[in-house]
Design a protein around this motif. Sequence first.
Motif, mmCIF file in Angstrom:
data_model
loop_
_atom_site.group_PDB
_atom_site.id
_atom_site.type_symbol
_atom_site.label_atom_id
_atom_site.label_comp_id
_atom_site.label_asym_id
_atom_site.label_seq_id
_atom_site.Cartn_x
_atom_site.Cartn_y
_atom_site.Cartn_z
ATOM 1 N N ILE A 1 -1.475 -6.941 -13.198
ATOM 2 C CA ILE A 1 -0.344 -7.563 -12.502
ATOM 3 C C ILE A 1 -0.830 -8.526 -11.407
ATOM 4 C CG2 ILE A 1 1.642 -7.062 -10.997
ATOM 5 C CD1 ILE A 1 1.972 -4.448 -12.660
ATOM 6 N N GLY A 2 -1.895 -8.122 -10.695
ATOM 7 C CA GLY A 2 -2.411 -8.939 -9.591
ATOM 8 C C GLY A 2 -2.679 -10.381 -10.003
ATOM 9 N N PRO A 3 -3.448 -10.608 -11.083
ATOM 10 C CA PRO A 3 -3.760 -11.987 -11.458
ATOM 11 C C PRO A 3 -2.532 -12.813 -11.863
ATOM 12 C CG PRO A 3 -5.328 -10.477 -12.453
ATOM 13 C CD PRO A 3 -4.261 -9.631 -11.822
ATOM 14 N N ILE B 1 7.491 -7.575 -6.247
ATOM 15 C CA ILE B 1 6.714 -6.600 -5.479
ATOM 16 C C ILE B 1 5.951 -5.683 -6.419
ATOM 17 C CG2 ILE B 1 6.875 -4.652 -3.855
ATOM 18 C CD1 ILE B 1 9.864 -6.445 -3.699
ATOM 19 N N LYS B 2 4.658 -5.539 -6.160
ATOM 20 C CA LYS B 2 3.891 -4.524 -6.875
ATOM 21 C C LYS B 2 3.526 -3.430 -5.882
ATOM 22 C CE LYS B 2 -0.241 -3.481 -7.466
ATOM 23 N NZ LYS B 2 -0.048 -2.016 -7.414
ATOM 24 N N PRO B 3 4.208 -2.279 -5.978
ATOM 25 C CA PRO B 3 3.889 -1.205 -5.040
ATOM 26 C C PRO B 3 2.601 -0.494 -5.437
ATOM 27 C CG PRO B 3 5.620 -0.483 -6.537
ATOM 28 C CD PRO B 3 5.282 -1.907 -6.914
ATOM 29 N N ALA B 4 2.057 0.302 -4.528
ATOM 30 C CA ALA B 4 0.869 1.095 -4.845
ATOM 31 C C ALA B 4 1.233 2.122 -5.918
ATOM 32 C CB ALA B 4 0.377 1.801 -3.583
ATOM 33 N N PRO B 5 0.320 2.406 -6.839
ATOM 34 C CA PRO B 5 0.633 3.363 -7.912
ATOM 35 C C PRO B 5 0.921 4.770 -7.380
ATOM 36 C CG PRO B 5 -1.699 2.745 -7.948
ATOM 37 C CD PRO B 5 -1.028 1.846 -6.969
ATOM 38 N N GLU B 6 0.398 5.070 -6.183
ATOM 39 C CA GLU B 6 0.649 6.394 -5.596
ATOM 40 C C GLU B 6 2.099 6.543 -5.142
ATOM 41 O OE1 GLU B 6 -1.739 4.295 -4.677
ATOM 42 O OE2 GLU B 6 -3.688 5.314 -4.688
ATOM 43 N N PHE C 1 0.046 -9.474 1.078
ATOM 44 C CA PHE C 1 -0.697 -8.268 0.721
ATOM 45 C C PHE C 1 -0.948 -7.423 1.955
ATOM 46 C CE2 PHE C 1 -4.986 -6.292 0.451
ATOM 47 C CZ PHE C 1 -4.752 -5.385 -0.567
ATOM 48 N N THR C 2 -0.767 -6.131 1.824
ATOM 49 C CA THR C 2 -1.268 -5.187 2.821
ATOM 50 C C THR C 2 -2.147 -4.197 2.085
ATOM 51 O OG1 THR C 2 0.696 -5.398 4.216
ATOM 52 C CG2 THR C 2 -0.663 -3.447 4.552
ATOM 53 N N GLY C 3 -3.374 -4.021 2.542
ATOM 54 C CA GLY C 3 -4.278 -3.086 1.877
ATOM 55 C C GLY C 3 -5.694 -3.287 2.372
ATOM 56 N N SER C 4 -6.645 -2.947 1.522
ATOM 57 C CA SER C 4 -8.042 -2.975 1.946
ATOM 58 C C SER C 4 -8.564 -4.410 2.055
ATOM 59 C CB SER C 4 -8.892 -2.195 0.943
ATOM 60 O OG SER C 4 -8.811 -2.814 -0.314
ATOM 61 N N THR C 5 -9.563 -4.581 2.900
ATOM 62 C CA THR C 5 -10.160 -5.902 3.073
ATOM 63 C C THR C 5 -10.790 -6.383 1.772
ATOM 64 O OG1 THR C 5 -10.472 -5.553 5.423
ATOM 65 C CG2 THR C 5 -11.870 -7.207 4.415
ATOM 66 N N ALA C 6 -11.398 -5.457 1.010
ATOM 67 C CA ALA C 6 -12.056 -5.858 -0.241
ATOM 68 C C ALA C 6 -11.042 -6.464 -1.214
ATOM 69 C CB ALA C 6 -12.745 -4.653 -0.869
ATOM 70 N N VAL C 7 -9.902 -5.811 -1.386
ATOM 71 C CA VAL C 7 -8.892 -6.342 -2.318
ATOM 72 C C VAL C 7 -8.265 -7.614 -1.729
ATOM 73 C CG1 VAL C 7 -6.705 -5.869 -3.488
ATOM 74 C CG2 VAL C 7 -8.472 -4.105 -3.412
ATOM 75 N N GLY C 8 -8.073 -7.651 -0.419
ATOM 76 C CA GLY C 8 -7.526 -8.859 0.217
ATOM 77 C C GLY C 8 -8.395 -10.076 -0.049
ATOM 78 N N PRO D 1 0.821 -1.220 0.000
ATOM 79 C CA PRO D 1 0.000 0.000 0.000
ATOM 80 C C PRO D 1 0.857 1.274 0.000
ATOM 81 C CG PRO D 1 0.267 -0.746 2.240
ATOM 82 C CD PRO D 1 1.116 -1.647 1.390
ATOM 83 N N TRP D 2 0.185 2.424 -0.030
ATOM 84 C CA TRP D 2 0.880 3.707 -0.106
ATOM 85 C C TRP D 2 1.147 4.332 1.252
ATOM 86 C CZ3 TRP D 2 -2.323 6.805 2.492
ATOM 87 C CH2 TRP D 2 -3.694 6.521 2.430
ATOM 88 N N ASN D 3 0.497 3.828 2.328
ATOM 89 C CA ASN D 3 0.621 4.571 3.598
ATOM 90 C C ASN D 3 1.977 4.381 4.276
ATOM 91 O OD1 ASN D 3 -0.056 1.959 4.290
ATOM 92 N ND2 ASN D 3 -1.408 2.539 5.959
HETATM 93 P P1 ADP Z 1 -6.332 1.706 -1.016
HETATM 94 O O1 ADP Z 1 -7.773 1.860 -1.348
HETATM 95 O O2 ADP Z 1 -5.956 2.245 0.306
HETATM 96 O O3 ADP Z 1 -5.393 2.161 -2.090
HETATM 97 P P2 ADP Z 1 -6.094 -0.981 -1.927
HETATM 98 O O4 ADP Z 1 -6.375 -2.258 -1.209
HETATM 99 O O5 ADP Z 1 -6.948 -0.627 -3.085
HETATM 100 O O6 ADP Z 1 -6.117 0.146 -0.826
HETATM 101 O O7 ADP Z 1 -4.579 -0.952 -2.429
HETATM 102 C C1 ADP Z 1 -3.511 -1.643 -1.828
HETATM 103 C C2 ADP Z 1 -2.661 -2.272 -2.919
HETATM 104 O O8 ADP Z 1 -3.475 -3.200 -3.632
HETATM 105 C C3 ADP Z 1 -2.117 -1.291 -3.963
HETATM 106 O O9 ADP Z 1 -0.828 -1.726 -4.364
HETATM 107 C C4 ADP Z 1 -3.105 -1.444 -5.104
HETATM 108 O O10 ADP Z 1 -2.561 -1.102 -6.365
HETATM 109 C C5 ADP Z 1 -3.378 -2.934 -5.024
HETATM 110 N N1 ADP Z 1 -4.629 -3.357 -5.679
HETATM 111 C C6 ADP Z 1 -5.789 -2.668 -5.786
HETATM 112 N N2 ADP Z 1 -6.694 -3.392 -6.481
HETATM 113 C C7 ADP Z 1 -6.099 -4.563 -6.825
HETATM 114 C C8 ADP Z 1 -6.493 -5.719 -7.569
HETATM 115 N N3 ADP Z 1 -7.715 -5.820 -8.094
HETATM 116 N N4 ADP Z 1 -5.598 -6.723 -7.716
HETATM 117 C C9 ADP Z 1 -4.366 -6.631 -7.190
HETATM 118 N N5 ADP Z 1 -3.934 -5.571 -6.494
HETATM 119 C C10 ADP Z 1 -4.775 -4.543 -6.301
#
Ligand code: ADP
Length: 488
Positions: A218-220, A181-186, A233-240, A157-159
Amino acid sequence: MTIADRLNDKTLFQTQSFINGAWVKGEGAVAVTNPSNDEVIAEIGDVGAAGARAAVDAAAAAFETWKKVSPFERAKLLMKWHALILENADDLGQLITLEMGKVLREAKGEVLYGASFIEWSAEEAKRIYGETIATPFPGTRGWTTHAPIGVVGCITPWNFPNAMITRKCAPALAAGCTMVIKPAPETPLSALALAELAKRAGIPDGVFNVVCGDAQEIGPVLTGSDAVKMVGFTGSTAVGKLLMRQAADGVKRVALELGGNAPFIVMDDADIEAAADGVVASKFRVSGQTCVSANRIIVQASVADKLVEALEKRVSALKAGDGFDGSTDVGPLIHHTAVERVDALVRNARDSGARIITGGKPMVDELGGSFYAPTLIEGGSADMDVACFEIFGPVASIYRVEDEAEAIAMANDTPYGLAAYLYTRDVSRVHRMTEALDYGMVGVNAPMVGAASTPFGGVKESGIGREGGKWGVEEFTELKYVLLGGVD
Ligand code: ADP
C-alpha cells in the motif's frame, strides 16, 4: 447500534477497509490481538495495492467536489463527526484499549484529544485567509490564496490509533483535501470506527478512505501515485526516510512525525516534587510508548539524590496490569517483541554499569508476554543503547550533569529533536535553555505539550512539518499567488 455492539457481533469488523463510502473485504485474515491477553479480537483482510489504488481514485474523484464545498459546510460536517465521536467516546476508548492495551482512562483521553482536532479544524476551515500584497508594477494588484493540496495519503501508527488519524485528517478535510489512510496493522479498528462515524456524519463518499493491509504494497501506491499530492506519516524514522525517498520521485510534499529521544532536564532550582510528577506523567503514560516520552532524565548533580528518591517512591508504586482494570497505572506494551526490545536495552544498560533502582524485568509470569515492569535506572555510560535509542517502554533512565552547559550538550547530542522538557524556576534560565535546545517543542515545568491549538512536530531527524493549530491546516494547502494587471 453502538460500536461495542458491532464489535460483539462482528458486523463492522468482518468487513475490512472503507473505500469510496463502502465496506470492502480484503484477502486473507490478519489477526488483531489484545496485547494484554493475546486474544484475537478481529481478523482483517488485506486490500493490497489494488485496494489502495481504488481508494486513491475515489479520493481523487471526491476531491473535485469536496474542494468546492463551502468551508462553512465542511465545518458543519466536521462538527457532526465531532459530535458523533463524543457520543461514542466510551466505545471508541474501549476499542483503543482492546487493540493496543493502553489504560482505559488514557484511551478515553485520547478520544477527546483526537476529537479536539476536529473541532479546532472545523473552526479553522472558515479562517483560511489569503493576503493582498503590494507589487512594484504599476497598474497591478497581487494577492494570495491557500488552495487545498489535493489527495493526501496518510500512514499512521498504533500508539495513538484514533488521535494520529484525526490530527491529520481533520485539518486536511477542513482545507478541502481528501484522504486515504493506512492504519497500523496492530490497530485498524479505531480507524474503521472513525470511518463509520464519518459516514454517519454525512462526510461524502470518497473523502475519507481507510485501507488495511500490507504496508509494503500500500505504501508505494500512496507515495508513487500521481493523484496523491502529499504523504503524511507518523512512525519510525527509518520508515519515514523510506517514504520520503519514495515521495521524492513525484516531488510530493511530505509531513513526517518521526522518532524522538526526549531529554527531561531538571535543574537545581526546580520544584523537585513537581519534576518527579512530571517524569512519571511523561515517561509512563501509554507505558512509555509515545514519541514525546521522556527518554533521558538529565538532572543537575546537586539535586540528583533528591530526584532519585522522589522517583523511586513513585515508580515502585506504579501498578502494571490490564488496561480495563481501573487500578492499573501502566498497561502492556504493544506485543511480545516490544518487551524483548526493551529488556535488551535494560540489559545493555546494566552491562554498561547502570544501577537498576526498581523494575528491570519482563512480567511474563505475573501478567503475560506483553508486560514490562515499570523501571528506574541510573548511571552507566552516555553512549549505552538506552541513552541513544528511543526506549518506547516504561523505563526511566537518569543521568547526572554538573551545570547548564553540560545539560544542553547532552540533551542535543542526538540526531532527534522532537520534544524536550525543562524544570526550573529561573526565568532567565528558561529563555537561555529553551533557545539552546534543538527541539521542535519544549515543555517548561510541563510534562505534556500537545493540544489542538499548538504546533506539534520536530527538527533534525524527528520530522518535517507541524500538526495542530493554524500551522496544521496550512500544511494541507498550497500557497497560490495571483498578479492582476491592467487595473488602473
Ligand atoms: P513501529 O515499528 O512502531 O510499528 P513503523 O514506522 O514501522 O513503526 O510503523 C508506522 C506505520 O508505518 C504503520 O502504519 C506501518 O504499517 C507503516 N509502515 C511500516 N513499514 C512501511 C513501509 N515500508 N511502507 C509504508 N508504510 C510502512
